[in-house]
Design a protein around this motif. Structure first.
Motif, PDB file in Angstrom:
ATOM      1  N   PRO A  15       0.815  -1.229   0.000  1.00  0.00           N
ATOM      2  CA  PRO A  15       0.000   0.000   0.000  1.00  0.00           C
ATOM      3  C   PRO A  15       0.847   1.276   0.000  1.00  0.00           C
ATOM      4  CG  PRO A  15      -0.889  -1.567   1.573  1.00  0.00           C
ATOM      5  CD  PRO A  15       0.420  -2.123   1.097  1.00  0.00           C
ATOM      6  N   LEU A  16       1.973   1.266   0.716  1.00  0.00           N
ATOM      7  CA  LEU A  16       2.841   2.447   0.728  1.00  0.00           C
ATOM      8  C   LEU A  16       3.519   2.654  -0.623  1.00  0.00           C
ATOM      9  CD1 LEU A  16       4.511   2.342   4.263  1.00  0.00           C
ATOM     10  CD2 LEU A  16       2.884   4.027   3.377  1.00  0.00           C
ATOM     11  N   ARG A  17       3.896   1.551  -1.272  1.00  0.00           N
ATOM     12  CA  ARG A  17       4.513   1.677  -2.596  1.00  0.00           C
ATOM     13  C   ARG A  17       3.512   2.208  -3.615  1.00  0.00           C
ATOM     14  NH1 ARG A  17       6.464  -3.813  -4.048  1.00  0.00           N
ATOM     15  NH2 ARG A  17       5.701  -4.610  -2.073  1.00  0.00           N
ATOM     16  N   VAL A  18       2.275   1.716  -3.557  1.00  0.00           N
ATOM     17  CA  VAL A  18       1.238   2.183  -4.484  1.00  0.00           C
ATOM     18  C   VAL A  18       0.970   3.671  -4.253  1.00  0.00           C
ATOM     19  CG1 VAL A  18      -1.217   1.998  -5.069  1.00  0.00           C
ATOM     20  CG2 VAL A  18       0.174  -0.074  -4.807  1.00  0.00           C
ATOM     21  N   LEU A  19       0.870   4.070  -2.980  1.00  0.00           N
ATOM     22  CA  LEU A  19       0.637   5.486  -2.677  1.00  0.00           C
ATOM     23  C   LEU A  19       1.823   6.351  -3.110  1.00  0.00           C
ATOM     24  CD1 LEU A  19      -1.133   5.260   0.779  1.00  0.00           C
ATOM     25  CD2 LEU A  19      -2.050   6.340  -1.283  1.00  0.00           C
ATOM     26  N   HIS A  20       3.037   5.837  -2.934  1.00  0.00           N
ATOM     27  CA  HIS A  20       4.214   6.599  -3.355  1.00  0.00           C
ATOM     28  C   HIS A  20       4.160   6.918  -4.843  1.00  0.00           C
ATOM     29  CE1 HIS A  20       8.294   6.950  -5.020  1.00  0.00           C
ATOM     30  NE2 HIS A  20       8.562   7.626  -3.924  1.00  0.00           N
ATOM     31  N   TRP A  21       3.946   5.882  -5.658  1.00  0.00           N
ATOM     32  CA  TRP A  21       3.956   6.083  -7.109  1.00  0.00           C
ATOM     33  C   TRP A  21       2.728   6.846  -7.574  1.00  0.00           C
ATOM     34  CZ3 TRP A  21       8.456   6.005  -8.945  1.00  0.00           C
ATOM     35  CH2 TRP A  21       9.423   5.133  -8.437  1.00  0.00           C
ATOM     36  N   GLY A  22       1.574   6.586  -6.960  1.00  0.00           N
ATOM     37  CA  GLY A  22       0.371   7.341  -7.309  1.00  0.00           C
ATOM     38  C   GLY A  22       0.520   8.816  -6.995  1.00  0.00           C
ATOM     39  N   LEU A  23       1.028   9.118  -5.801  1.00  0.00           N
ATOM     40  CA  LEU A  23       1.244  10.524  -5.435  1.00  0.00           C
ATOM     41  C   LEU A  23       2.311  11.172  -6.304  1.00  0.00           C
ATOM     42  CD1 LEU A  23       0.900  10.298  -1.566  1.00  0.00           C
ATOM     43  CD2 LEU A  23      -0.372  11.860  -3.047  1.00  0.00           C
ATOM     44  N   ALA A  24       3.331  10.414  -6.675  1.00  0.00           N
ATOM     45  CA  ALA A  24       4.372  10.970  -7.551  1.00  0.00           C
ATOM     46  C   ALA A  24       3.758  11.439  -8.870  1.00  0.00           C
ATOM     47  CB  ALA A  24       5.461   9.929  -7.805  1.00  0.00           C
ATOM     48  N   LEU A  25       2.920  10.598  -9.468  1.00  0.00           N
ATOM     49  CA  LEU A  25       2.268  10.971 -10.730  1.00  0.00           C
ATOM     50  C   LEU A  25       1.314  12.154 -10.539  1.00  0.00           C
ATOM     51  CD1 LEU A  25       1.497   7.430 -12.192  1.00  0.00           C
ATOM     52  CD2 LEU A  25       3.235   9.054 -12.982  1.00  0.00           C
ATOM     53  N   LEU A  26       0.527  12.124  -9.465  1.00  0.00           N
ATOM     54  CA  LEU A  26      -0.421  13.215  -9.208  1.00  0.00           C
ATOM     55  C   LEU A  26       0.309  14.538  -8.944  1.00  0.00           C
ATOM     56  CD1 LEU A  26      -3.112  11.450  -6.978  1.00  0.00           C
ATOM     57  CD2 LEU A  26      -3.322  12.144  -9.382  1.00  0.00           C
ATOM     58  N   LEU A  27       1.452  14.473  -8.255  1.00  0.00           N
ATOM     59  CA  LEU A  27       2.203  15.705  -7.981  1.00  0.00           C
ATOM     60  C   LEU A  27       2.770  16.314  -9.256  1.00  0.00           C
ATOM     61  CD1 LEU A  27       4.042  14.855  -4.647  1.00  0.00           C
ATOM     62  CD2 LEU A  27       2.307  16.623  -5.020  1.00  0.00           C
ATOM     63  N   VAL A  28       3.271  15.481 -10.153  1.00  0.00           N
ATOM     64  CA  VAL A  28       3.773  15.998 -11.428  1.00  0.00           C
ATOM     65  C   VAL A  28       2.631  16.667 -12.195  1.00  0.00           C
ATOM     66  CG1 VAL A  28       4.705  15.337 -13.682  1.00  0.00           C
ATOM     67  CG2 VAL A  28       5.718  14.410 -11.596  1.00  0.00           C
ATOM     68  N   LEU A  29       1.477  16.001 -12.238  1.00  0.00           N
ATOM     69  CA  LEU A  29       0.307  16.577 -12.900  1.00  0.00           C
ATOM     70  C   LEU A  29      -0.128  17.872 -12.221  1.00  0.00           C
ATOM     71  CD1 LEU A  29      -2.025  16.445 -14.934  1.00  0.00           C
ATOM     72  CD2 LEU A  29      -3.231  14.937 -13.332  1.00  0.00           C
ATOM     73  N   GLN A  30      -0.143  17.875 -10.894  1.00  0.00           N
ATOM     74  CA  GLN A  30      -0.578  19.050 -10.141  1.00  0.00           C
ATOM     75  C   GLN A  30       0.353  20.242 -10.356  1.00  0.00           C
ATOM     76  OE1 GLN A  30      -3.165  20.026  -9.027  1.00  0.00           O
ATOM     77  NE2 GLN A  30      -3.247  20.551  -6.875  1.00  0.00           N
ATOM     78  N   LEU A  31       1.645  19.998 -10.311  1.00  0.00           N
ATOM     79  CA  LEU A  31       2.603  21.090 -10.540  1.00  0.00           C
ATOM     80  C   LEU A  31       2.465  21.626 -11.963  1.00  0.00           C
ATOM     81  CD1 LEU A  31       5.691  19.596  -8.673  1.00  0.00           C
ATOM     82  CD2 LEU A  31       4.457  21.686  -8.037  1.00  0.00           C
ATOM     83  N   THR A  32       2.276  20.719 -12.914  1.00  0.00           N
ATOM     84  CA  THR A  32       2.092  21.146 -14.303  1.00  0.00           C
ATOM     85  C   THR A  32       0.837  21.992 -14.460  1.00  0.00           C
ATOM     86  OG1 THR A  32       3.215  19.145 -15.070  1.00  0.00           O
ATOM     87  CG2 THR A  32       1.894  20.329 -16.688  1.00  0.00           C
ATOM     88  N   LEU A  33      -0.277  21.559 -13.848  1.00  0.00           N
ATOM     89  CA  LEU A  33      -1.518  22.345 -13.897  1.00  0.00           C
ATOM     90  C   LEU A  33      -1.326  23.729 -13.286  1.00  0.00           C
ATOM     91  CD1 LEU A  33      -4.313  19.797 -12.855  1.00  0.00           C
ATOM     92  CD2 LEU A  33      -4.129  20.990 -15.039  1.00  0.00           C
ATOM     93  N   GLY A  34      -0.678  23.765 -12.134  1.00  0.00           N
ATOM     94  CA  GLY A  34      -0.477  25.039 -11.450  1.00  0.00           C
ATOM     95  C   GLY A  34       0.374  26.003 -12.260  1.00  0.00           C
ATOM     96  N   PHE A  35       1.495  25.517 -12.769  1.00  0.00           N
ATOM     97  CA  PHE A  35       2.363  26.394 -13.559  1.00  0.00           C
ATOM     98  C   PHE A  35       1.709  26.790 -14.872  1.00  0.00           C
ATOM     99  CE2 PHE A  35       5.934  24.406 -11.016  1.00  0.00           C
ATOM    100  CZ  PHE A  35       6.192  25.560 -10.277  1.00  0.00           C
ATOM    101  N   ALA A  36       0.972  25.876 -15.487  1.00  0.00           N
ATOM    102  CA  ALA A  36       0.269  26.205 -16.734  1.00  0.00           C
ATOM    103  C   ALA A  36      -0.775  27.281 -16.481  1.00  0.00           C
ATOM    104  CB  ALA A  36      -0.385  24.953 -17.316  1.00  0.00           C
ATOM    105  N   ALA A  37      -1.538  27.144 -15.405  1.00  0.00           N
ATOM    106  CA  ALA A  37      -2.573  28.132 -15.088  1.00  0.00           C
ATOM    107  C   ALA A  37      -1.968  29.500 -14.774  1.00  0.00           C
ATOM    108  CB  ALA A  37      -3.404  27.649 -13.898  1.00  0.00           C
ATOM    109  N   GLU A  38      -0.825  29.490 -14.129  1.00  0.00           N
ATOM    110  CA  GLU A  38      -0.210  30.754 -13.698  1.00  0.00           C
ATOM    111  C   GLU A  38       0.574  31.440 -14.817  1.00  0.00           C
ATOM    112  OE1 GLU A  38       0.580  33.723 -10.898  1.00  0.00           O
ATOM    113  OE2 GLU A  38      -0.727  31.989 -10.662  1.00  0.00           O
ATOM    114  N   TYR A  39       1.255  30.665 -15.655  1.00  0.00           N
ATOM    115  CA  TYR A  39       2.225  31.276 -16.573  1.00  0.00           C
ATOM    116  C   TYR A  39       1.975  31.011 -18.061  1.00  0.00           C
ATOM    117  CZ  TYR A  39       4.819  31.532 -12.185  1.00  0.00           C
ATOM    118  OH  TYR A  39       5.188  31.777 -10.884  1.00  0.00           O
TER     119      TYR A  39
END
Length: 194
Positions: A15-39
């Motif tokens: 479960p920790l490994r699944v959450l690690h990789w899932g959060l890693a993908l979501l964080l990349v997507l989230q940072l991309t969304l944030g920077f795209a919206a801002e800049y």
């Protein structure tokens, strides 16, 4: 009565490994969304992206709280013995800062979102509670904005360093991190085949 004497696993629980990789993908997507919206986008597109950014931030916060709960309740592999003390300390500090930022960014984003009076609906009419009424003084909003924007840049840098360090580690003969995160054979598996 015979008891098996087994060494502890060198891998994190699934479960920790699944959450690690899932959060890693979501964080990349989230940072991309944030920077795209801002800049990188027009105002109209930015509004759409920010609404997605808010919803994804709440999901990330929930998953991160679940990950922390599981991490505290689970038996995890010991720290890497092949690392020097200062490198283990640096690694621990970097991980603590990553955890702190992944929690602080959704919370600061929520403060900004409430202050803007934006729609807090997640899906199917479910709303994220406001948790506070914005005062007339906007110092809190400005502080949340600084935490959110500069925290996002800091998180981006830490993620890059984390990936580079993990990649470098995976190229080493012991590949400690790769085994812990589910790639290759665990140390227990390897010792049993010798």
């Amino acid at each position: 009565m015979h008891t098996m004497n087994r060494r502890p696993s060198t891998r994190y629980p699934l479960p920790l490994r699944v959450l690690h990789w899932g959060l890693a993908l979501l964080l990349v997507l989230q940072l991309t969304l944030g920077f795209a919206a801002e800049y990188w986008t027009t105002r109209k597109t930015s509004d759409v992206l920010l609404a997605l950014h808010f919803r994804l931030g709440i999901l990330i916060l929930g998953l991160m709280l679940l990950r922390l709960t599981l991490r505290l309740a689970s038996s995890v592999p010991p720290a890497a013995e092949h690392l020097s003390r200062w490198r283990r300390c640096l690694q621990g500090s970097a991980h603590s800062l990553l955890y702190l930022l992944v929690l602080a960014l959704p919370l600061s984003g929520h403060v900004i979102w409430v202050w803007m009076g934006a729609d807090r609906t997640l899906f199917a009419g479910i709303q994220v509670p406001a948790l506070f009424v914005p005062p007339d003084d906007e110092t809190g909003r400005a502080l949340a904005w600084y935490v959110h924007v500069y925290g996002a840049w800091l998180l981006s840098g830490l993620v890059v360093l984390h990936v580079v360090a993990a990649w470098h580690e995976s190229l080493q003969e012991h590949a400690f991190v790769a085994r812990r995160m589910g790639f290759g054979r665990s140390g227990l598996d390897q010792s049993e085949t010798k």
